[in-house]
Write an enzyme that holds these catalytic residues in place. Structure first.
Site, PDB file in Angstrom:
ATOM      1  CG  ASN A  92      -6.104  -9.383   3.017  1.00  0.00           C
ATOM      2  OD1 ASN A  92      -5.843  -8.256   4.101  1.00  0.00           O
ATOM      3  ND2 ASN A  92      -5.754  -8.499   2.044  1.00  0.00           N
ATOM      4  CG  ASP A 126      -1.520  -7.307   4.304  1.00  0.00           C
ATOM      5  OD1 ASP A 126      -2.505  -8.077   4.217  1.00  0.00           O
ATOM      6  OD2 ASP A 126      -2.446  -6.180   3.452  1.00  0.00           O
ATOM      7  CD  GLU A 168      -3.085  -1.033   2.354  1.00  0.00           C
ATOM      8  OE1 GLU A 168      -3.676   0.675   2.767  1.00  0.00           O
ATOM      9  OE2 GLU A 168      -4.332  -1.711   2.248  1.00  0.00           O
TER      10      GLU A 168
END
Length: 586
Positions: free
Chosen positions: A475, A473, A326
């Site tokens: 998730n 990440d 991100e």
């Protein structure tokens, strides 16, 4: 003292002064700054050159064809001076002041090695380093392509106790050879009637990065930076901050973690960081401010504020490899890279297609060299690369699942690094951010299957002696199919994640992992902590046959995380927590 250096003087300095000495280099830089200089920028890939100098307090800059005869360029300089004199006379006349008689044309000539340079010489040959430009009684040493800052900016947010890192780009030089002087603002005292309100500057530092203290709160900062290349120095650049230093947030969630990382690891170890830093494009939405993070003070969601915290956090880890998710495109170019470059890192960026954020991998350039990059968009690889043909056939049996997978812009960033102290040691660093939806376990399984197959191809075909380091990440919690696939090597068709979004997207299959991987940081209680959810979603996977965990840097305490209810907060810049570990070669 003469106001210019003759060519002979310059050659004498170069041949008699050991430039490798930093002290002597600084003396020469100070000596050059006393000279009037004419700066010429002339590069072979451009058709024109620029000539810049100061005459009677006025900046003169000319753009001329490189193939033009010198005589025409010198005539243009003379004409510009005549025009300037004409304007000055007209101004005097309008004011009723007497004007002088017609002044003779100013003589403009160029000399090199004491000899007059002929007017029919072309510009690219005539304007040599060390030539002397005569403009009337003024003389200028010509500096051809001296070190020059093409970009020089200071950040908008200044917090006491947090690093201030200028954004700098240099041409014809190297940032490691530049000189820096920081100053802090101090107002004239009330008793000094003549100078009341004037700004005094007190020298405060001489490094590329400056950390203001609490004593600097309320003051502006000034930076004077001199570009250099180890042999020459260019023109000083002076920067003054727009705002003043503000108070920092006090103790941050990462301060205690820095106690474990206050030194860079030795050549037998690698410190790795994986961190979703929360993209600004998501932090600034109404959804984020009112639904996801309503507990977070608004100013703590502002980009400049969060970037100050992130730069201090990352620099304090003294890492060797940093994998970020991100990362806004502008943040990578304008904030993180200038800061991390000052701390010894080079970085690469891969933006997600149709998005404004992506993945960034940084590596310590004193320990690693980048060999190659093999970034892909997972959905594109699935549909176009023959190595995924079997997986694509299976996914295609369920059009609803295939459509959802293909629509995703999820990216895999792959960077192959080589250890500088031992070139036989190579690391394939993979970085990703898998699909986010809570019911998207089936999509993430397909994405991970593509990623593992792609990494297998990179390593087996190009770097068979490289070890895989896979961070990001994901998730995915420790009970997920993704975690089981990566850590256990296989996943049966009966795993519940295949039906994570109901029967419409059900597409059960057996998948396997060609690598042997384990989670370097184990299975923390959480790496993501927001108002409505907390859980472990981030991992650093490594090959236990090649690397072993030396230490895992403890995560912040639950009390630290929940002081402001959840993340992000005034003391923590993201909704995720960085994973940090030291790995040692076996």
């Amino acid at each position: 003292m003469l106001n210019y250096l003759t060519t002979a003087s310059r050659l004498f300095l170069r041949n008699t002064v050991p430039i490798s000495s930093r002290g002597n280099y600084n003396i020469i830089c100070r000596f050059y700054r006393r000279m009037d200089r004419a700066v010429v920028r002339c590069v072979p890939w451009e058709s024109k050159l620029t000539i810049s100098f100061v005459l009677d307090g006025s900046n003169k800059q000319m753009l001329r064809d490189q193939t033009e005869e010198l005589g025409k360029a010198l005539a243009r300089i003379a004409n510009s001076i005549i025009k300037g004199q004409g304007k000055a006379k007209k101004s005097k006349k309008n004011k009723g002041a007497p004007t002088d008689a017609q002044e003779p044309a100013t003589a403009v000539r160029l000399y090199y090695n004491g000899d007059f340079v002929a007017g029919d010489a072309i510009n690219s040959d005539a304007w040599q380093d060390g030539a002397v430009l005569h403009v009337g009684d003024s003389k200028y040493t010509v500096e051809r392509n001296p070190p020059t800052f093409t970009t020089a900016e200071l950040p908008a947010s200044l917090l006491a106790g947090f690093p201030v890192c200028p954004k700098l780009k240099i041409e014809f030089g190297d940032l490691k050879d530049c000189r820096f002087k920081w100053f802090k603002e101090s107002k004239s005292g009330a008793g000094d009637e003549e100078r009341r309100g004037e700004t005094d500057w007190t020298e405060a530092g001489s490094e590329r990065v400056f950390i203001p203290s609490n004593m600097d709160i309320g003051s502006k900062l000034k930076l004077t930076c001199t570009p250099g290349d180890g042999k020459r120095c260019g023109m000083d650049k002076e920067l003054i901050t727009i705002g003043t230093v503000e108070a920092g947030p006090g103790t941050c969630t990462f301060d205690n973690r820095h106690m474990y990382t206050n030194k860079v690891t030795d050549d037998t170890a690698i410190r790795v960081v994986s961190y979703n830093i929360l993209a600004d494009v998501y932090a600034q939405t109404d959804l984020s401010k009112t639904v996801l993070y309503p507990y977070c003070t608004p100013y703590a969601l502002e980009l400049d504020y969060r970037q100050s915290l992130i730069k201090k956090e990352l620099s304090g880890y003294n890492a060797d490899i940093i994998c970020l998710q991100e990362v806004d495109k502008n943040v990578f170019a304008d904030s993180l890279s200038p800061a991390l470059d000052a701390f010894g890192f080079d970085g690469v960026f891969r933006i997600k297609e149709k998005q404004h954020e992506g993945l960034a991998t940084y590596y310590r350039r004193s320990k690693f060299k980048l060999l190659s990059q093999h970034d892909i968009m997972l959905s594109g690889a699935l549909t176009s690369d023959p190595i995924h043909e079997e997986l694509l056939d299976r996914v295609s049996s369920n059009p609803a699942l295939k459509e959802k997978v293909v629509q995703r812009s999820t990216t895999l960033q792959v960077s192959v690094l080589q250890c500088l102290n031992d070139p036989s040691k190579k690391i394939c660093v993979a970085n990703t951010h898998l699909y986010w939806h809570p019911k998207g376990g089936n999509v993430r399984l397909v994405q991970m299957s593509v990623a593992l197959k792609q990494l297998q191809q990179v390593i087996t075909q190009s770097y068979p002696d490289a070890s895989l380091l896979f961070s990001g990440d994901f998730n995915s919690t420790p009970s997920s199919g993704v975690f089981q696939l990566v850590s256990q090597g296989a996943l049966p068709s009966t795993h519940p994640d295949w039906s994570s979004n109901g029967p419409d997207e059900l597409c059960p299959m057996e998948v396997s992992n060609p690598f042997q991987l384990s989670s370097a940081c184990g299975e923390p209680a959480y790496t993501n902590y927001v108002g409505g959810f907390h859980g472990c979603l981030d991992y650093i996977f490594m090959d236990p046959r090649v690397l072993q965990v030396d230490q895992m840097i403890p995560l912040p305490s639950h009390q630290e995380i929940t002081t402001c209810q959840a993340l992000p907060s005034v003391s923590h810049p993201s909704d995720h927590i960085a994973l940090v570990c030291d790995l040692r070669w076996k």
